[in-house]
Scaffold this motif. Structure first.
Motif, PDB file in Angstrom:
ATOM      1  N   ASP A  41      -5.693 -12.170  -5.362  1.00 43.45           N
ATOM      2  CA  ASP A  41      -5.182 -13.123  -4.379  1.00 43.45           C
ATOM      3  C   ASP A  41      -3.918 -12.627  -3.677  1.00 43.45           C
ATOM      4  OD1 ASP A  41      -7.138 -15.117  -4.714  1.00 43.45           O
ATOM      5  OD2 ASP A  41      -6.089 -15.972  -6.436  1.00 43.45           O
ATOM      6  N   PHE A  42      -3.472 -11.428  -4.021  1.00 37.99           N
ATOM      7  CA  PHE A  42      -2.232 -10.894  -3.464  1.00 37.99           C
ATOM      8  C   PHE A  42      -2.428 -10.601  -1.982  1.00 37.99           C
ATOM      9  CE2 PHE A  42       1.107  -7.479  -3.203  1.00 37.99           C
ATOM     10  CZ  PHE A  42       2.173  -8.250  -3.632  1.00 37.99           C
ATOM     11  N   ALA A  63      -3.082  -2.730  -0.128  1.00 40.51           N
ATOM     12  CA  ALA A  63      -1.656  -2.562  -0.441  1.00 40.51           C
ATOM     13  C   ALA A  63      -1.167  -1.171  -0.059  1.00 40.51           C
ATOM     14  CB  ALA A  63      -1.417  -2.828  -1.930  1.00 40.51           C
ATOM     15  N   SER A  64      -2.018  -0.176  -0.225  1.00 39.05           N
ATOM     16  CA  SER A  64      -1.649   1.179   0.171  1.00 39.05           C
ATOM     17  C   SER A  64      -1.402   1.246   1.676  1.00 39.05           C
ATOM     18  CB  SER A  64      -2.752   2.161  -0.232  1.00 39.05           C
ATOM     19  OG  SER A  64      -2.909   2.193  -1.634  1.00 39.05           O
ATOM     20  N   HIS A  65      -2.242   0.558   2.438  1.00 44.83           N
ATOM     21  CA  HIS A  65      -2.049   0.516   3.891  1.00 44.83           C
ATOM     22  C   HIS A  65      -0.757  -0.220   4.256  1.00 44.83           C
ATOM     23  CE1 HIS A  65      -6.343   1.640   4.052  1.00 44.83           C
ATOM     24  NE2 HIS A  65      -6.019   2.152   5.219  1.00 44.83           N
ATOM     25  N   TRP A  66      -0.457  -1.290   3.543  1.00 42.58           N
ATOM     26  CA  TRP A  66       0.791  -2.023   3.823  1.00 42.58           C
ATOM     27  C   TRP A  66       1.984  -1.108   3.625  1.00 42.58           C
ATOM     28  CZ3 TRP A  66      -0.810  -6.395  -0.060  1.00 42.58           C
ATOM     29  CH2 TRP A  66      -1.944  -7.045   0.432  1.00 42.58           C
ATOM     30  N   CYS A  67       1.953  -0.322   2.543  1.00 41.66           N
ATOM     31  CA  CYS A  67       3.054   0.605   2.267  1.00 41.66           C
ATOM     32  C   CYS A  67       3.157   1.656   3.372  1.00 41.66           C
ATOM     33  CB  CYS A  67       2.842   1.280   0.911  1.00 41.66           C
ATOM     34  SG  CYS A  67       3.087   0.196  -0.524  1.00 41.66           S
ATOM     35  N   ALA A  68       2.028   2.220   3.742  1.00 43.86           N
ATOM     36  CA  ALA A  68       2.032   3.247   4.787  1.00 43.86           C
ATOM     37  C   ALA A  68       2.568   2.694   6.094  1.00 43.86           C
ATOM     38  CB  ALA A  68       0.621   3.800   4.981  1.00 43.86           C
ATOM     39  N   ASP A  69       2.176   1.480   6.439  1.00 45.86           N
ATOM     40  CA  ASP A  69       2.622   0.871   7.699  1.00 45.86           C
ATOM     41  C   ASP A  69       4.128   0.664   7.735  1.00 45.86           C
ATOM     42  OD1 ASP A  69       0.013   0.813   8.536  1.00 45.86           O
ATOM     43  OD2 ASP A  69      -0.302  -1.312   8.099  1.00 45.86           O
ATOM     44  N   LEU A  70       4.736   0.454   6.564  1.00 45.94           N
ATOM     45  CA  LEU A  70       6.182   0.234   6.490  1.00 45.94           C
ATOM     46  C   LEU A  70       6.964   1.540   6.350  1.00 45.94           C
ATOM     47  CD1 LEU A  70       6.349  -2.901   4.139  1.00 45.94           C
ATOM     48  CD2 LEU A  70       6.817  -2.832   6.599  1.00 45.94           C
TER      49      LEU A  70
END
Length: 231
Positions: free
Chosen positions: A207-208, A39-46
């Motif tokens: 499962d997120f 999730a941290s990577h998803w945030c960084a990517d956005l």
């Protein structure tokens, strides 16, 4: 798409995820740590600049001692394994909560990680550890009182409390996500969440997925944030 600058997540459902699969609860926490990292990577990517993860609350001490010990050891091992990645990706990690009440090994580890990642600019990951929203407000008030001289006694203002929170320089969360179907904040960022958008999903934290995270970002972008103004 309008994105939040600060996302906070109540990562709920690790134990239930494991129990549904006939596994020990600690296996749910192990899988949950991997999703937290993702999730941290998803945030960084956005381009999201802050993500706060509710890892261990002041109430979680009521859990079995073996589970609490495993959680602490998991944090030590998992975060240490990701340190080089954080440095390479310019990620800063900070901790909020009553850190001084944690076991010495974990307390010193948190200080070490904060110091090593202090120059990170891309994303700040804030780990709420031994954290409670009410405790933070109490600690803020006491910190303010201790900073005042006897001849400077005056009424406390909202600015006084805000300025003495654990990380007063961090903006309030724009969006708080809670997984597992529970629809409450459970003592999380009580002062900072007054105008946060809330999103509750029935998905258990292990499962997120990135797909659901992006769907939530899309939903957030459609909301009109009024901050108390009449429109």
């Amino acid at each position: 798409m309008s994105l939040p600058g600060h996302v906070a997540i109540i990562m709920d459902g690790n134990g239930r995820w494991a129990e549904k699969r006939g596994l020990e609860r600690i296996e749910g926490h192990r899988r949950g740590a991997e999703i937290a990292d993702a999730a941290s990577h998803w945030c960084a990517d956005l381009g999201i600049k802050y993500v706060t993860l509710y890892a261990f609350s002041t109430e979680n001490w009521k859990r079995p001692e073996r589970e609490v010990s495993f959680l602490f050891e998991l944090m030590l091992v998992y975060i240490a394994s990701q340190l080089q990645n954080m440095l390479d990706e310019s990620v800063r990690m900070r901790f909020i909560g009553r850190i001084n009440d944690l076991p010495e090994k974990l307390r010193e580890f948190a200080k070490h990680i904060e110091a090593r990642t202090a120059s990170g600019k891309k994303l700040t990951v804030i780990v709420a550890l031994n954290y409670g929203g009410r405790a933070e407000i109490v600690d803020s008030v006491n910190r303010f009182i201790e900073s005042q001289r006897i001849d400077e006694k005056r009424r406390i203002t909202e600015e006084d409390i805000t300025g003495n929170l654990y990380l007063p320089e961090v903006p309030d969360p724009d969006l708080i996500i809670r997984t597992s179907g529970e629809e409450r904040l459970s003592n999380f960022l009580m002062w900072q969440s007054i105008y946060s958008e809330l999103y509750f999903t029935k998905t258990l934290w292990p499962d997120f997925t990135k797909e659901e995270f992006l769907e939530i970002m899309e939903e957030y972008s459609k909301r009109k944030r009024r901050f108390g103004a009449h429109q």
